[in-house]
Enzyme design. Sequence first.
Site, PDB file in Angstrom:
ATOM      1  N   ARG A   1       2.992   4.740   6.594  1.00  0.00           N
ATOM      2  CA  ARG A   1       3.473   4.002   7.761  1.00  0.00           C
ATOM      3  C   ARG A   1       4.078   2.656   7.390  1.00  0.00           C
ATOM      4  O   ARG A   1       4.693   2.002   8.241  1.00  0.00           O
ATOM      5  CB  ARG A   1       2.310   3.805   8.744  1.00  0.00           C
ATOM      6  CG  ARG A   1       1.723   5.092   9.283  1.00  0.00           C
ATOM      7  CD  ARG A   1       0.385   4.854   9.951  1.00  0.00           C
ATOM      8  NE  ARG A   1      -0.636   4.384   9.000  1.00  0.00           N
ATOM      9  CZ  ARG A   1      -1.888   4.089   9.328  1.00  0.00           C
ATOM     10  NH1 ARG A   1      -2.277   4.243  10.595  1.00  0.00           N
ATOM     11  NH2 ARG A   1      -2.745   3.669   8.424  1.00  0.00           N
TER      12      ARG A   1
ATOM     13  N   HIS B   1      -1.820  -4.168   5.488  1.00  0.00           N
ATOM     14  CA  HIS B   1      -1.528  -3.618   6.806  1.00  0.00           C
ATOM     15  C   HIS B   1      -2.823  -3.298   7.537  1.00  0.00           C
ATOM     16  O   HIS B   1      -3.905  -3.213   6.927  1.00  0.00           O
ATOM     17  CB  HIS B   1      -0.655  -2.363   6.692  1.00  0.00           C
ATOM     18  CG  HIS B   1      -1.351  -1.216   6.012  1.00  0.00           C
ATOM     19  ND1 HIS B   1      -2.010  -0.224   6.693  1.00  0.00           N
ATOM     20  CD2 HIS B   1      -1.484  -0.922   4.697  1.00  0.00           C
ATOM     21  CE1 HIS B   1      -2.517   0.645   5.829  1.00  0.00           C
ATOM     22  NE2 HIS B   1      -2.220   0.249   4.603  1.00  0.00           N
TER      23      HIS B   1
ATOM     24  N   CYS C   1      -6.164   0.042   7.186  1.00  0.00           N
ATOM     25  CA  CYS C   1      -5.963   0.526   5.821  1.00  0.00           C
ATOM     26  C   CYS C   1      -7.130   1.410   5.417  1.00  0.00           C
ATOM     27  O   CYS C   1      -8.308   1.006   5.500  1.00  0.00           O
ATOM     28  CB  CYS C   1      -5.835  -0.658   4.863  1.00  0.00           C
ATOM     29  SG  CYS C   1      -5.626  -0.179   3.135  1.00  0.00           S
TER      30      CYS C   1
ATOM     31  N   CYS D   1       0.836  -1.201   0.000  1.00  0.00           N
ATOM     32  CA  CYS D   1       0.000   0.000   0.000  1.00  0.00           C
ATOM     33  C   CYS D   1       0.877   1.259   0.000  1.00  0.00           C
ATOM     34  O   CYS D   1       2.044   1.237   0.402  1.00  0.00           O
ATOM     35  CB  CYS D   1      -0.915  -0.025   1.228  1.00  0.00           C
ATOM     36  SG  CYS D   1      -2.138   1.306   1.273  1.00  0.00           S
TER      37      CYS D   1
ATOM     38  N   ASP E   1       0.396   3.650   1.931  1.00  0.00           N
ATOM     39  CA  ASP E   1       0.351   4.191   3.286  1.00  0.00           C
ATOM     40  C   ASP E   1       1.762   4.528   3.769  1.00  0.00           C
ATOM     41  O   ASP E   1       2.677   3.705   3.697  1.00  0.00           O
ATOM     42  CB  ASP E   1      -0.295   3.165   4.224  1.00  0.00           C
ATOM     43  CG  ASP E   1      -0.681   3.787   5.561  1.00  0.00           C
ATOM     44  OD1 ASP E   1       0.234   4.191   6.298  1.00  0.00           O
ATOM     45  OD2 ASP E   1      -1.880   3.836   5.871  1.00  0.00           O
TER      46      ASP E   1
END
Length: 772
Positions: free
Chosen positions: A587, A644, A647, A583, A585
Amino acid sequence: MTVKPLNATTARRDVLASFVVFLVAIPMSLGVAVASGAPVAAGLIGAVVGGVVAGVLGGSPLQVSGPSAGLTVIMADLVHTYGWAATCTIVVLAGLLQLALGACRVARTALTVSPAVVGGMLAGVGVVLILAQLHVMLGGASRPDALANLADLPGLLAAPDAQPALLGLLTIAVLLGWTRLAARTPDAGLGRVLHLVPGPLPAIGLATVLAYALRWDAPRVAVPGSLLGDLPATAWPHGAPPAIFGAVVSVALVAAVESLLCAVAIDRRRPIGVPRADLDRELLGQGASNVVSGLLGGLPVSGAIVRSSANVEAGARTRLSTVLHGVWVLVLAVSCGPVLEQVPLASLAALLVVLGAKMIDVSRLRDLRHHREAPAYVATLAGVVVLGLGEGVLLGIAVAAVLALRRLTRLSVRVEEAVPSPDDRPGQASWHLVVEGTLTFLGVPKVTSALQRIPAGVAVDLDLDVDFMDHAAFDAIHQWRLAHERQGGRVDIDEVHESWYERAVTGDMSAPRKSTPSTRWWAPWASRRRRSENVDLDAPEVSPSALLLAGVREYQGGTARLVRPIMAELAFEQKPQHLFITCVDSRVVPNIITASGPGDLFINRNVGNLVPRYGTRTPDDAVAATVEYAVNVLGIRTITVCGHSNCGAMAALLAGGTEVEHLRSLTRWLKHGQHSLARFLSAEPDGRAPLTRLCQTNVQQQLDNLLTYPWLKDMVQAGEIELVGLYLDIGTAEVQVLDWTAGAFVPVRAETPEDAPEDGADDAAPEPRAVT
């Protein structure tokens, strides 16, 4: 890693691959035997023993052993000096020495020899081979001395024997043309034939047919009445014991090093499911093979990179392919003697000329120049050609040792007077001295010369960026410091890495400990408590661009020089091991959670780590293009989908897309997640939070989406591609892996010292299996 089971598909691949390797081995074995001055049968015996004995007992399942061009020079000299029967005894003794080395588990020690020396040795053997076989190809007779062959070559080139020369040139033309045509032709139809049939076979076959049809009077292979013949009457070599001992050691070590290097090279290309090479077992297998080959009257054997590469490219999966190739050679030797005696010697010599040219790897020399190891390569090459193999290798090792010693004692000293500025405070340092490298007594004159240039009574900043400092160097710097401070000066010593000077002053000479940096490179900007380039990273008024540039400056000032050698190697070619789909993302940082570095991961990031299905109504080729390039161009054999917790894309799917419907592109993209949502809704709740369950279900669905691509599904089912599912729990920083059997994610436990695999052993923990 578990061994791939022998099933019908694997057995079929191995049988087909064994025929390919058999076709490569026949002309090469004959050529090496002729070039060595040994009986033709010796080459075939070596090929049979190398295939069967080394194949069964060796530690590298896909490595193919047999008579090697790298041993041709040694064997030619031994046959000329001691005769064939005594040479067979030397081969047996060399095999026994290899068995002893393997029993002592010293296989990896052979790999400590500098690659520059090994490359120079192979290049030197290639030059000697070319000089000798050019004489045979042009209708003459080669001499044992390479320089003599070089001196006689111009006269032979001026007046060659026409028929052998034409056969040799035809062999080279077909061999090179076949190889280039196969490389440029797709692997289908005619291209499949070109890929499966190795170039040496049509090259030797066409020259043989032409010589037979035109009834040319070109020298042919001398085949005895019984091709494998009776067991030779072995004899002890007559000569000085040191010379005999040196011959045994030369054969054993050259064959061992060549085999081990070949095993390492093939190990890097092994398909999924094939176990790693056990180098100690491989050395034992090579020793047993040479004992048997010498007793049967065969040439010494070693791992052959050409045959081994052909074995891997032909699709071999187990050691059955290697063993069967030896069986096919045995069948040919027993039944096809009249055919072999029609092979022209000039054609075999031309094949060895091409092989010798390939051993002179110019690209290797370019790589070595970047690391300043080219002198060892050139010295070894010249030594092998002028002095002989053993002497050349020793010369190369000596040059490599000198280069290593020079690098270890390399020292850089820079001294400069600081330029005063209006903002300077009284007493601020006005001289700056930087010492970098290894500081030993050899560098003391350079350092003291720089220190003497600094005037008395001034302030000095001394930066010591050294990885070692002996007592002589410490004493020189310390005494200068005391004298300088007595004259009113000031000395500030800053040690960049290890505190050699400070430890010597305090008397604490225990093992040096590197200081823990105050800032972790993987910590986010907001977590750092330091100033960089006069920019307060915690100040609210700092703009995002200033934060970014401050991070770049920190990288340039510290990390860049540490990764520069790695990046230099990757500058012209990437060789990632895994395709990692995850992803966007912020993080999720793939290189942190996999402890990987530059060049390891080929990463595709998108919202929700989605993989559009094959033939979807909402076309998007971005992910498919990445997968195609990774598999078909980069040769990646592992694809990982990593999801993760929490999400945002999955949360939007759970909410029906209402929160993002004003974002048109994102709404269209999330349609690729509808199959994940449907799978989630059809499953029974199991106690996990709905969002967590959807995030993990999404990873499983995207792996299934990959299998909707027919070409990729075929590779997965054939065991050529492995699919892995990962899930990152952001709250606990824990990574979980998909257990295909249970259909659930399980934690990946941290590695402890007792879990670390031994050299040559399989991984401590089982790897995720491939989807079938």
